[in-house]
Design an enzyme around this catalytic site. Structure first.
Site, PDB file in Angstrom:
ATOM      1  N   GLU B  60       0.674  -1.212   0.250  1.00 60.17           N
ATOM      2  CA  GLU B  60       0.151  -0.172   0.060  1.00 60.17           C
ATOM      3  C   GLU B  60       0.837   1.230   0.085  1.00 60.17           C
ATOM      4  OE1 GLU B  60      -0.773  -2.600   1.828  1.00 60.17           O
ATOM      5  OE2 GLU B  60      -3.044  -3.145   1.301  1.00 60.17           O
ATOM      6  N   HIS B 129     -10.946  -4.560  10.251  1.00 53.25           N
ATOM      7  CA  HIS B 129     -11.607  -4.392   9.106  1.00 53.25           C
ATOM      8  C   HIS B 129     -12.889  -3.403   9.365  1.00 53.25           C
ATOM      9  CE1 HIS B 129      -8.952  -7.461   7.736  1.00 53.25           C
ATOM     10  NE2 HIS B 129      -9.255  -7.155   6.605  1.00 53.25           N
TER      11      HIS B 129
END
Lengths: 368, 326
Positions: B60, B129
């Site tokens: 990322e 998450h």
């Protein structure tokens, strides 16, 4: 063979870099420059050797030890010094300072203050070149300590896999601030790590401007030909501390003295005289000329106004139709500024990941 | 007007913008051959090729920074984060590079880039998450933050985000991708920074955005309507810069405000809105501003705990009653 012109250019630029940094150091002592200030003194052969081996339209970026990278590309010394002084006439109107030099006119894409932060950015510049099918390459410098950042691993993997046209240069001056790179690295020969990303890793004596130049010349051609990125490790040394506030007590006096014997400027001067590319008076004249450029830079910075207070609010968001600032046009009234412009309508022909017919998975012997 | 799923509205926006501008490319994990972890990029690889729809490795920080670099030299990257939870790894490049380039270069550089992907709770995914992180990004000068709650808004705002010359954080609702609603066909662009009244009313203003709009605010407004309470639902759509005029106009009309957000209460978007409202609309208020937020805990996996942690119709109705002194 190196032409006398090339040798003299390199000599002149290394002296310019040295004097600029010495004067910056003095101005820091007078509190005209404040904050962090990382000098490049001792490492000049790296940046000058690279610059004379690449094209003027190749793109360059580095970390926070960034004064000299734009200077040798042709940036205005007075405007660079003015940025250090926090003045309106600086390249970034005093918003960037020592660690954030930018001169887009000369394709210098910045000094970055987060160790290794420029490494992914440089892959982006190179990605854009390949995307538009340009033959420009990007040269991204970073220090030895940045090689232990995750950003380097992540970027090298992508750059190599996608064969991006970028030369990564580790300016290995042996110390990440006060920490010997060997103390914190399982593999302190940084270029040896290139094998992990299936890319070329090369090393060079970074105190020898000719060796740097010749190595980069070859590597730039290799990269421009589409062979993918290269990691070049230049062994160099900073004669001063990490920043102005660093007394560098982690190094012995003997070590520094020993390294000073390898001073790249002294070495090139000796060579120029020995092979009769120049005479003493010629070199002295260059020294004088450079001294004047840097003295003028100091007085320009000194006499320049601070940025107006309303500038606090400028350069946040780009408003619709807002043009980019062209520093030399703004400050010097220059009419010859060549600003990079990019096509808005073109065809992308690069197939980054060709779809091969699916290869049959070989069955390993002994597999169940 | 056709009914489209939120994901398909996003895909339409991407497709149209890539079709009109070769500088736009999409990069992220699973965006190409897999057609997107949430199928937002379905079919785009076949249409635009592997340099414009790029499968990135799981890096990322690396590909966020690569995108920023490409944006500095004339491309317009759309960087997909599989979820905003993973974008925390890319925070350095988003905050220290993208948000600061225009400033640090004294106006020499611009950074037209969109970081997009799903945010908020995903449904039984536990703590790592299930985070609504818009307040984090809204904190930094130099970033615009968008969080659309309907398919039409998703399309119109993503098109604007891609055309904007600044870095834009585009947070989609992870549980909204399958939600269908009407979307104008073809060129449909919504300006950044404009809120939208999703339900007009005169008794109390409920300000919200993203999934909370349809998940609990509109249903709560419906329930309250049955009791004669006319709720005005103001969908912020853009978190930064938020639509100050629309907020002030609605407060002037109803004199009572409830803010509903999925994220945590401390230093949140809602606390910023509350500050704005008490400062700019003090004389218009008939009651203190109330906020309904995610609880100040990390998200749990168990279904009942997960429900309890998030804003609910019940908590919204309770807050509306409180500002009405009922």
């Amino acid at each position: 063979m190196h032409s006398p012109e090339l040798l003299l250019t390199m000599y002149r630029k290394m002296v310019l870099a040295r004097r600029f940094e010495e004067k910056a150091g003095q101005a820091y002592g007078q509190k005209k420059i404040q904050g962090f200030c990382h000098l490049y003194i001792g490492q000049e052969a790296v940046v000058v050797g690279i610059n004379e081996a690449i094209r003027p339209d190749d793109m360059v970026m580095t970390g926070y030890r960034d004064h000299v990278h734009p200077l040798v590309r042709g940036s205005d010394a007075g405007m660079l010094m003015a940025e250090l002084f926090g003045k309106d006439t600086g390249y970034s109107k005093g918003k960037g300072g020592s660690m954030h030099f930018f001169d887009i006119e000369h394709h210098f894409y910045g000094g970055y203050g987060i160790v290794g932060g420029q490494i992914p950015l440089a892959a982006g510049l190179a990605f854009a070149s390949k995307y538009r099918n340009e033959d420009r390459i990007t040269v991204c410098s970073f220090g030895d300590a940045a090689s232990n950042q995750g950003a380097m691993h992540e970027t090298f993997n992508m750059a190599s896999k996608w064969k991006l046209p970028v030369l990564y240069v580790v300016e290995n001056n042996k110390y990440g601030m006060g920490t010997d790179i060997a103390r914190v690295s399982a593999e302190p020969d940084i270029h040896q790590r290139a094998v992990a990303w299936n890319m070329r890793g090369v090393s060079v004596d970074g105190m020898d401007v000719l060796k740097v130049h010749d190595t980069v010349k070859e590597l730039a051609a290799y990269i421009r030909a589409g062979n993918g990125p290269v990691l070049l490790e230049a062994y160099t040394y900073r004669f001063r501390g990490h920043s102005m506030s660093d007394a560098a007590t982690y190094r012995t006096k003997e070590e520094v003295e020993q390294e000073r014997l390898r001073d790249p400027i002294v070495k090139l001067r000796e060579l120029l005289l020995k092979n009769r590319s120049a005479t003493e008076p010629q070199l002295d004249a260059i020294d004088e000329e450079v001294k004047k450029i840097v003295d003028d830079a100091i007085s320009f910075a000194d006499q320049s106004p601070e940025p107006p207070l309303e500038d606090v609010w400028t350069h946040g968001f780009v408003e619709e139709g807002e043009p980019d600032e062209k520093p030399r046009a703004r400050v010097r009234g220059a009419t010859d500024v060549k600003w990079p412009s990019y096509p808005t309508d073109f065809k992308v022909t690069w197939d980054l990941e060709p779809r091969d017919p699916p290869a049959a998975t070989p069955i390993k012997k002994g597999a169940a | 007007m056709a009914e489209l799923a939120y994901r398909d509205a996003l895909k339409e926006a991407l497709d149209e913008e890539m079709g009109r501008d070769p500088r736009v490319f999409l990069m992220g994990e699973e965006v190409a051959r897999y057609n997107g972890a949430y199928k937002v990029s379905q079919g785009l690889l076949d249409k635009y090729g592997s340099a414009r729809v790029v499968d990135a490795p799981i890096s990322e920080l690396g590909f966020a920074g690569l995108g920023v670099g490409a944006a500095m030299v004339g491309l317009r990257p759309v960087i997909e984060m599989m979820t905003w939870n993973f974008a925390i790894l890319a925070m350095d490049q988003i905050v220290n590079s993208a948000a600061k380039l225009r400033h640090m270069s004294g106006g020499q550089l611009r950074c037209p880039i969109v970081f997009r992907g799903p945010g908020g709770a995903g449904g039984r995914l536990s703590s790592q998450h299930s985070q609504a992180l818009e307040a984090n990004y809204a904190h930094f000068p130099g970033l615009k933050v968008i969080a659309p709650g309907t398919a039409a808004d998703a399309k119109g705002l993503l098109k604007s985000a891609i055309r904007d010359d600044n870095p834009v954080i585009f947070i989609e609702g992870e549980l909204l991708y399958g939600q269908r609603s009407e979307v104008p066909a073809g060129e449909y662009v919504i300006p950044i920074g404009k809120a939208d009244i999703k339900r007009p009313g005169s008794d109390v203003t409920v300000i919200t955005w993203s999934r909370m709009l349809t998940a609990c605010v509109l249903p709560a407004a419906e329930q309250l309507a049955a009791k004669g309470i006319k709720v005005e639902v103001l969908d912020l759509r853009t978190i930064k810069p938020f639509d100050q005029e629309a907020v002030a106009a609605s407060v002037r009309k109803t004199n009572r405000v409830v803010i509903v957000e999925e994220g945590w209460p401390f230093a949140s978007v809602g606390s910023e809105l509350s500050d704005f409202i008490q400062r700019e609309c003090f004389d218009d208020l008939d009651a203190p501003v109330r906020r309904v937020t995610g609880l100040e805990v990390n998200m749990a996996y168990a279904a009942n705990l997960e429900r309890a942690i998030q804003p609910s119709q019940e908590r919204i109705i309770e807050a509306v009653n409180a500002v009405l002194y009922r």
